[in-house]
Design an enzyme around this catalytic site. Sequence first.
Site, PDB file in Angstrom:
ATOM      1  N   CYS A  36       7.493   4.792   4.939  1.00 57.40           N
ATOM      2  CA  CYS A  36       8.487   3.574   5.220  1.00 57.40           C
ATOM      3  C   CYS A  36       9.878   4.402   4.830  1.00 57.40           C
ATOM      4  O   CYS A  36      10.909   4.132   5.171  1.00 57.40           O
ATOM      5  CB  CYS A  36       8.418   2.543   4.269  1.00 57.40           C
ATOM      6  SG  CYS A  36       8.724   2.913   2.479  1.00 57.40           S
ATOM      7  N   CYS A 109       5.925  -0.817  -2.650  1.00 59.39           N
ATOM      8  CA  CYS A 109       7.283  -0.950  -3.157  1.00 59.39           C
ATOM      9  C   CYS A 109       7.288  -0.523  -4.618  1.00 59.39           C
ATOM     10  O   CYS A 109       8.023   0.113  -5.295  1.00 59.39           O
ATOM     11  CB  CYS A 109       7.990  -2.123  -2.648  1.00 59.39           C
ATOM     12  SG  CYS A 109       7.848  -2.581  -1.146  1.00 59.39           S
TER      13      CYS A 109
END
Length: 162
Positions: A36, A109
């Site tokens: 990402c 995350c």
Amino acid sequence: MDESLEQKIKDAIANPKNMGELADADQMGTVGNSDCGEMLRLWVKFKEEHGRKVIDQASFQSFGCETAIAVASMATELIRGKTAEEALALRHDELTGDLGALPPMKIHCAQLVEGALKSALVSDEQKTETESTPENIPSLMDSLNKNAQPAQGRLRILKKEN
Ligand code: FES
């Protein structure tokens, strides 16, 4: 993502804790996610308390998404007062604190935060890279420029408010 989690993340982002460089940090760690393009750096400062070396302060800087920032905000609060070993024992799903469980697509995350914490807390001898002290490390912006081109509109430069 369910609405209550989304609201908790918005609340954490509205008032993030411990954001920005910790100038007199003892150790720091940086990780990136090549999928990402997010990067996160975490600083820790220790103090002696009742004969134990515990984390006095921790802070972070992020080019991460809002979830990573919210988790880093929670995590830097959670690890205060813990020894490095105690903080290292925390898993990514514990570092989310009040956010609770993240949906599968957001788990990485929290893993980004866990990785930065591990990178910051492993001893210098355990580090494989030579850049183990804050003085030797390029800025997060330098690292980002070298390693990744963030998607437009996703670049976040966060400075600690004093
Ligand atoms: Fe990759 Fe959150 S860190 S989307």
